[in-house]
Design a protein around this motif. Structure first.
Motif, short mmCIF file in Angstrom:
data_model
loop_
_atom_site.label_atom_id
_atom_site.label_comp_id
_atom_site.label_asym_id
_atom_site.label_seq_id
_atom_site.Cartn_x
_atom_site.Cartn_y
_atom_site.Cartn_z
N SER A 133 0.85 -1.19 0.00
CA SER A 133 0.00 0.00 0.00
C SER A 133 0.88 1.24 0.00
CB SER A 133 -0.92 0.00 1.23
OG SER A 133 -1.65 1.20 1.29
N GLU A 134 0.69 2.08 -1.00
CA GLU A 134 1.50 3.29 -1.12
C GLU A 134 0.91 4.42 -0.30
OE1 GLU A 134 3.53 6.01 -4.65
OE2 GLU A 134 2.16 4.38 -5.13
N ARG A 135 1.75 5.15 0.38
CA ARG A 135 1.33 6.35 1.11
C ARG A 135 1.34 7.53 0.14
NH1 ARG A 135 1.06 6.64 6.95
NH2 ARG A 135 0.92 8.88 6.55
N ALA A 136 0.15 8.04 -0.17
CA ALA A 136 0.04 9.14 -1.12
C ALA A 136 0.63 10.43 -0.57
CB ALA A 136 -1.43 9.36 -1.50
N ASP A 137 0.78 10.51 0.74
CA ASP A 137 1.26 11.75 1.36
C ASP A 137 2.75 11.72 1.66
OD1 ASP A 137 1.14 9.85 3.35
OD2 ASP A 137 0.28 11.18 4.86
N THR A 138 3.49 10.82 1.01
CA THR A 138 4.93 10.75 1.22
C THR A 138 5.57 12.08 0.83
OG1 THR A 138 5.00 8.36 0.81
CG2 THR A 138 7.06 9.58 0.51
N VAL A 139 6.38 12.63 1.74
CA VAL A 139 7.03 13.91 1.47
C VAL A 139 8.52 13.75 1.21
CG1 VAL A 139 5.34 15.25 2.76
CG2 VAL A 139 7.37 14.38 3.93
N ALA A 140 9.10 12.63 1.63
CA ALA A 140 10.52 12.39 1.40
C ALA A 140 10.77 10.89 1.39
CB ALA A 140 11.38 13.05 2.49
N GLN A 141 11.65 10.45 0.50
CA GLN A 141 12.02 9.04 0.43
C GLN A 141 13.46 8.94 -0.04
OE1 GLN A 141 9.21 7.11 -2.27
NE2 GLN A 141 8.94 9.01 -3.38
N SER A 142 14.21 8.09 0.63
CA SER A 142 15.63 7.99 0.35
C SER A 142 16.11 6.58 0.64
CB SER A 142 16.41 9.02 1.19
OG SER A 142 16.07 8.92 2.56
N GLY A 143 17.37 6.31 0.29
CA GLY A 143 17.90 4.98 0.50
C GLY A 143 19.38 4.93 0.19
N LEU A 144 19.94 3.73 0.32
CA LEU A 144 21.35 3.49 0.03
C LEU A 144 21.47 2.74 -1.29
CD1 LEU A 144 22.74 2.39 3.53
CD2 LEU A 144 22.88 4.64 2.44
N TYR A 155 15.46 1.39 1.88
CA TYR A 155 14.50 2.43 1.55
C TYR A 155 13.78 2.89 2.80
CZ TYR A 155 10.14 4.43 -0.35
OH TYR A 155 9.07 5.25 -0.63
N VAL A 156 13.65 4.20 2.96
CA VAL A 156 12.82 4.78 4.03
C VAL A 156 11.98 5.89 3.43
CG1 VAL A 156 14.30 4.20 6.00
CG2 VAL A 156 14.76 6.28 4.69
N ALA A 157 10.75 6.03 3.92
CA ALA A 157 9.83 7.06 3.44
C ALA A 157 9.20 7.76 4.63
CB ALA A 157 8.74 6.46 2.55
N PHE A 158 8.97 9.07 4.47
CA PHE A 158 8.46 9.89 5.56
C PHE A 158 7.23 10.68 5.11
CE2 PHE A 158 12.98 9.33 6.18
CZ PHE A 158 13.09 9.02 7.53
N SER A 159 6.34 10.93 6.07
CA SER A 159 5.16 11.77 5.86
C SER A 159 5.05 12.75 7.02
CB SER A 159 3.89 10.92 5.77
OG SER A 159 3.93 10.04 4.66
N ARG A 160 4.15 13.72 6.88
CA ARG A 160 3.86 14.63 7.97
C ARG A 160 2.95 13.94 8.99
NH1 ARG A 160 8.02 17.78 7.20
NH2 ARG A 160 7.91 19.04 5.31
N ARG A 187 7.33 4.02 5.97
CA ARG A 187 7.67 2.80 5.24
C ARG A 187 9.18 2.58 5.33
NH1 ARG A 187 2.97 2.47 5.50
NH2 ARG A 187 1.43 2.16 3.84
N MET A 188 9.55 1.33 5.49
CA MET A 188 10.96 0.95 5.55
C MET A 188 11.11 -0.41 4.89
SD MET A 188 13.43 0.90 8.90
CE MET A 188 12.78 -0.60 9.65
N HIS A 189 12.12 -0.57 4.05
CA HIS A 189 12.29 -1.84 3.33
C HIS A 189 13.75 -2.05 2.99
CE1 HIS A 189 12.32 -4.56 -0.20
NE2 HIS A 189 11.36 -5.15 0.46
#
Length: 477
Positions: A133-144, A155-160, A187-189
């Motif tokens: 399930s995707e978070r539509a309100d993701t404001v930042a996502q990054s990874g190695l 992968y990590v993703a952040f929302s408000r 989200r973290m993967h």
């Protein structure tokens, strides 16, 4: 935290370990991937069923759904591993804090911490992450990333922070904090076979970036003990448990798990399940001291959690001149990213000229809805329908999208349309105002469908929006 495990679930998983392992081998996934799906779908059954039926009967009730979800992960994981150059990790010896990797044969290389392209983040959240399930309100996502790779190893993703109970978990400990200073790790993967400490290194780099950008004081996240998680990566990254919170399990008509945010027409759980553990990490020095003083856990009530109250939005007067200027700035920023790949299919041939708004209303409205959620914590609605101009010398826009704020039956609900000039009858590049006031001017917005932001990843506009978001990351500002 072991007390947060469900004893009946643990007994069942232990007894059925051999069958679960056999199915995992058949599907081609590791045991843990299938076991998570088994645990995720068990709450669809009652306590009487799980404790009273034979384990084989219980397993058959949820086996198909668990196997289907695990198989979906496998289909995408192989391609993801190829794009991530994951085969390089076959003889890795250690991952170091400076992100260098050492190997048993003496080879060394260095990982790159970087933002993740929106289209890649979509794949991770919707196909690789266990929630699908995707978070539509993701404001930042990054990874190695390994050198030359297009897919991250981690992968990590952040929302408000938009839920009141999350804010209450901090303020309940006496902390004074504003929701716009809370970032939620949603989200973290990590791909299979990565070194054990790569997730904590990824979190540390992401937090360092938040600190550098002054984007928040606290990071909040949660883990689910019933699914077999122990929060190891969070604890290694310095997170502190602050609260226990209920979990909402819901299932569609096929029995597949759906997240609370996009549940729609779904069936709630029958099993009374253990709580999630909410955790906090201080980013600033003051926030770190505040979190360090937390010694006990607050328990979020079922009533508070199930109510799903949103935090109070930031006040904004969209009629003020500064908001007109800001919206015009959004339009100027997005226009260079419009293309035949972002336009509605009926406008793709022949392709419009650069900056032509025709067919770009959908992707632009999605972007605006996300921005309003992130900046103001509003709950904007994505609308699809018709714009009637009310002039004989101008055509209506028969397939149009815009954003509204407010209840659908409120004539004072606010309309924001960043591509209203698709019709020759609209001279301004953007349209904004109360619905009834615009109608008095001859601009009638007739809605055929209304979608919440959380529902948009399932809509056909989403792939085109991702194409625009990818391009937005490439265009210099």
């Amino acid at each position: 935290m072991d007390g947060l495990r469900d004893p009946d679930v643990e007994t069942f998983v232990g007894v059925m370990g051999t069958r679960i392992r056999a199915d995992a081998e058949t599907v081609g996934v590791d045991l843990r991937t299938l076991e998570i799906q088994v645990r995720l779908h068990l709450p669809r059954l009652s306590r009487t069923a799980i404790a009273g039926w034979s384990p084989d009967k219980v397993y058959e009730e949820i086996r198909l759904q668990a196997v289907v979800r695990a198989a979906q992960v496998r289909q995408s994981a192989e391609d993801a591993a190829y794009q991530a150059h994951a085969s390089v990790l076959l003889n890795v010896d250690k991952a170091h804090r400076d992100l260098s990797l050492s190997f048993t044969d003496g080879y060394r290389t260095c990982l790159r911490f970087a933002d993740v392209r929106p289209s890649v983040g979509h794949l991770v959240q919707s196909r690789l992450h266990y929630l699908h399930s995707e978070r539509a309100d993701t404001v930042a996502q990054s990874g190695l990333f390994l050198p030359g790779a297009t897919m991250p190893l981690t992968y990590v993703a952040f929302s408000r922070c938009d839920r009141q109970y999350v804010l209450d978990a901090l303020t309940g400990h006496g902390l004074e904090v504003s929701p716009d200073r809370i970032t939620v790790l949603t989200r973290m993967h990590g791909l299979a076979g990565i070194p054990a400490n790569l997730m904590s290194l990824t979190i540390a780099r992401a937090v360092r970036q938040i600190r550098a950008e002054n984007a928040g004081d606290y990071v909040i996240t949660a883990y689910n003990p019933m699914l077999g998680f122990a929060g190891t990566a969070f604890l290694a990254s310095g997170f502190t448990p602050i609260a226990l919170s209920p979990v909402a399990y819901r299932y569609d008509d096929k029995g597949l798990f759906q997240t609370r945010r996009i549940s729609g027409d779904s069936v709630p759980q029958l099993l009374d399940t253990p709580d999630n553990v909410l955790m906090a990490l201080g980013i600033t020095a003051a926030a770190k001291r505040s979190v360090a003083g937390i010694g006990d856990l607050i328990r979020v009530s079922h009533r508070t959690h199930s109510g799903g109250d949103h935090v109070r939005p930031v006040k904004a007067d969209f009629t003020a001149p500064e908001w007109t200027d800001r919206l015009l700035g959004y339009r100027r920023m997005l226009a260079p990213c419009w293309s035949e790949h972002t336009a509605h299919p009926r406008y793709q041939e022949p392709p419009g000229a650069a900056g032509d708004p025709r067919g770009q209303c959908g992707v632009t409205s999605v972007w605006l809805a996300r921005r309003l959620r992130a900046d103001l914590l509003l709950e904007p609605v994505y609308c699809y329908g018709r714009l009637r101009v009310g002039r004989d010398d101008a055509e209506d826009v028969s397939h149009h999208c815009w954003v509204e704020i407010g209840p659908p039956d409120d004539p004072r609900r606010f309309v924001i349309d960043l591509t209203g000039d698709q019709s020759e009858g609209v001279r301004e590049p953007i349209v904004l105002g109360e619905h009834r006031a615009l109608a008095d001017r001859g601009l009638r917005y007739e809605t055929a469908a209304r979608l919440r932001l959380d529902e948009l990843p399932k809509d056909r506009v989403w792939p085109r929006f991702l194409a625009m978001e990818d391009r937005l990351r490439e265009v210099p500002r």
